[in-house]
Design a protein around this motif. Sequence first.
Motif, mmCIF file in Angstrom:
data_model
loop_
_atom_site.group_PDB
_atom_site.id
_atom_site.type_symbol
_atom_site.label_atom_id
_atom_site.label_comp_id
_atom_site.label_asym_id
_atom_site.label_seq_id
_atom_site.Cartn_x
_atom_site.Cartn_y
_atom_site.Cartn_z
ATOM 1 N N ALA A 198 -17.324 16.707 -12.827
ATOM 2 C CA ALA A 198 -15.694 17.200 -12.602
ATOM 3 C C ALA A 198 -15.261 17.148 -11.045
ATOM 4 O O ALA A 198 -13.649 17.324 -10.702
ATOM 5 C CB ALA A 198 -16.013 18.634 -13.024
ATOM 6 N N LEU A 199 -15.873 17.346 -10.702
ATOM 7 C CA LEU A 199 -15.492 17.383 -9.306
ATOM 8 C C LEU A 199 -15.240 16.389 -8.570
ATOM 9 O O LEU A 199 -14.298 16.069 -6.686
ATOM 10 C CB LEU A 199 -16.835 17.936 -8.348
ATOM 11 N N ALA A 200 -15.916 15.300 -8.613
ATOM 12 C CA ALA A 200 -14.873 13.714 -8.392
ATOM 13 C C ALA A 200 -13.623 14.206 -8.647
ATOM 14 O O ALA A 200 -13.595 13.858 -9.546
ATOM 15 C CB ALA A 200 -16.254 12.519 -9.765
ATOM 16 N N PRO A 201 -13.500 12.250 -7.731
ATOM 17 C CA PRO A 201 -11.665 12.044 -7.499
ATOM 18 C C PRO A 201 -11.453 11.526 -8.864
ATOM 19 O O PRO A 201 -10.563 11.461 -9.446
ATOM 20 C CB PRO A 201 -11.526 11.300 -6.251
ATOM 21 N N ASN A 202 -12.602 10.463 -9.549
ATOM 22 C CA ASN A 202 -12.068 10.160 -10.859
ATOM 23 C C ASN A 202 -13.629 9.815 -11.839
ATOM 24 O O ASN A 202 -14.484 10.011 -11.254
ATOM 25 C CB ASN A 202 -10.752 8.229 -10.786
ATOM 26 N N ALA B 138 -10.363 8.738 -22.986
ATOM 27 C CA ALA B 138 -10.191 7.297 -21.442
ATOM 28 C C ALA B 138 -9.209 7.823 -20.169
ATOM 29 O O ALA B 138 -9.827 7.545 -19.304
ATOM 30 C CB ALA B 138 -8.264 6.910 -22.016
ATOM 31 N N ASP B 139 -9.214 9.437 -19.791
ATOM 32 C CA ASP B 139 -9.012 9.478 -18.616
ATOM 33 C C ASP B 139 -9.771 10.925 -18.522
ATOM 34 O O ASP B 139 -8.964 11.917 -18.756
ATOM 35 C CB ASP B 139 -7.953 9.964 -17.764
ATOM 36 N N CYS B 140 -10.860 11.164 -17.684
ATOM 37 C CA CYS B 140 -11.304 13.017 -18.170
ATOM 38 C C CYS B 140 -10.604 13.489 -17.021
ATOM 39 O O CYS B 140 -11.546 15.075 -17.085
ATOM 40 C CB CYS B 140 -12.667 12.688 -18.015
ATOM 41 N N HIS B 141 -10.542 13.520 -16.374
ATOM 42 C CA HIS B 141 -10.015 13.940 -14.928
ATOM 43 C C HIS B 141 -8.418 14.065 -15.250
ATOM 44 O O HIS B 141 -7.843 14.292 -13.656
ATOM 45 C CB HIS B 141 -10.122 13.023 -13.737
ATOM 46 N N SER B 142 -8.135 14.211 -15.970
ATOM 47 C CA SER B 142 -6.892 14.733 -16.320
ATOM 48 C C SER B 142 -5.920 15.800 -17.213
ATOM 49 O O SER B 142 -6.715 15.813 -17.933
ATOM 50 C CB SER B 142 -5.350 13.003 -16.541
ATOM 51 N N GLY B 143 -5.456 16.402 -16.577
ATOM 52 C CA GLY B 143 -4.266 17.256 -17.982
ATOM 53 C C GLY B 143 -6.213 18.570 -17.618
ATOM 54 O O GLY B 143 -6.421 18.416 -16.528
ATOM 55 N N THR B 144 -6.294 18.493 -18.869
ATOM 56 C CA THR B 144 -6.433 20.280 -18.899
ATOM 57 C C THR B 144 -7.957 19.576 -19.461
ATOM 58 O O THR B 144 -8.754 20.302 -21.110
ATOM 59 C CB THR B 144 -5.522 21.110 -19.961
ATOM 60 N N SER B 145 -8.549 18.253 -19.397
ATOM 61 C CA SER B 145 -9.409 17.809 -19.898
ATOM 62 C C SER B 145 -10.348 18.865 -19.846
ATOM 63 O O SER B 145 -11.414 19.442 -18.880
ATOM 64 C CB SER B 145 -10.395 16.494 -19.767
ATOM 65 N N VAL B 146 -11.875 18.828 -20.752
ATOM 66 C CA VAL B 146 -13.009 19.386 -21.133
ATOM 67 C C VAL B 146 -14.309 18.033 -21.142
ATOM 68 O O VAL B 146 -14.072 17.410 -22.152
ATOM 69 C CB VAL B 146 -12.626 20.558 -22.131
ATOM 70 N N ILE B 147 -14.642 18.479 -20.410
ATOM 71 C CA ILE B 147 -15.684 16.587 -20.588
ATOM 72 C C ILE B 147 -17.215 18.216 -19.999
ATOM 73 O O ILE B 147 -17.387 19.093 -20.390
ATOM 74 C CB ILE B 147 -16.264 17.036 -18.418
ATOM 75 N N PRO C 8 -14.372 22.435 -18.035
ATOM 76 C CA PRO C 8 -13.572 22.418 -18.012
ATOM 77 C C PRO C 8 -13.001 21.935 -16.919
ATOM 78 O O PRO C 8 -14.015 21.940 -15.272
ATOM 79 C CB PRO C 8 -12.562 23.640 -17.969
ATOM 80 N N ILE C 9 -12.021 20.417 -17.072
ATOM 81 C CA ILE C 9 -11.540 20.177 -15.740
ATOM 82 C C ILE C 9 -11.112 20.664 -14.260
ATOM 83 O O ILE C 9 -11.492 20.645 -12.989
ATOM 84 C CB ILE C 9 -11.355 18.699 -15.735
ATOM 85 N N GLY C 10 -10.270 21.392 -14.507
ATOM 86 C CA GLY C 10 -9.400 22.585 -13.656
ATOM 87 C C GLY C 10 -10.457 24.334 -13.006
ATOM 88 O O GLY C 10 -10.435 24.599 -12.292
ATOM 89 N N GLN C 11 -12.301 24.371 -13.846
ATOM 90 C CA GLN C 11 -13.678 24.792 -13.344
ATOM 91 C C GLN C 11 -13.570 24.469 -11.693
ATOM 92 O O GLN C 11 -13.886 25.584 -11.310
ATOM 93 C CB GLN C 11 -13.942 25.005 -14.157
#
Length: 150
Positions: free
Chosen positions: A55-59, A96-105, A138-141
């Motif tokens: 989650a902390l990674a840039p991409n 396709a892009d885990c680091h966009s918007g409100t993704s949940v990883i 969650p990606i925003g956490q």
Amino acid sequence: MRRRRDERGSALVELTWLGLLLLVPMLWILVSVFEVQQGALGVSSAARSAGRAYALAPNDAVGRARAEAAVRLALDDQGLEGEPFTVQVSCEPYPADCHSGTSVITVRVATQVQIPMLPEALGGDAPAFALDATHTVPIGQYQEVDRAAP
């Protein structure tokens, strides 16, 4: 009276053999349970660390590399050095892009723990206990802070 003297000391011998026959398997079971518990703690910690690192990674590409490094470090900390592991990452609602918007990883880590002191002759390969754990982030956490910014 003669018969009583002939059996003198046999209780000690019987107790010793019975103790050995019961104590050794019980000790092996306890050691095995402790090894599996140590592995379960390790894989759970590895999944949590991998989720945070991803989650902390840039991409996604950097996230994958950081997640695998975090898993290796967490497993090594728990005494699972050199054990093979797998890391699976899935994202919703943007797979396709885990680091966009409100993704949940969701990160799933799987590994195995070798059962100690069990000879390979009994089952072919060395017996192992499979372990896996998942962690959802969650990606925003977690937000990466740009330290170069003023």
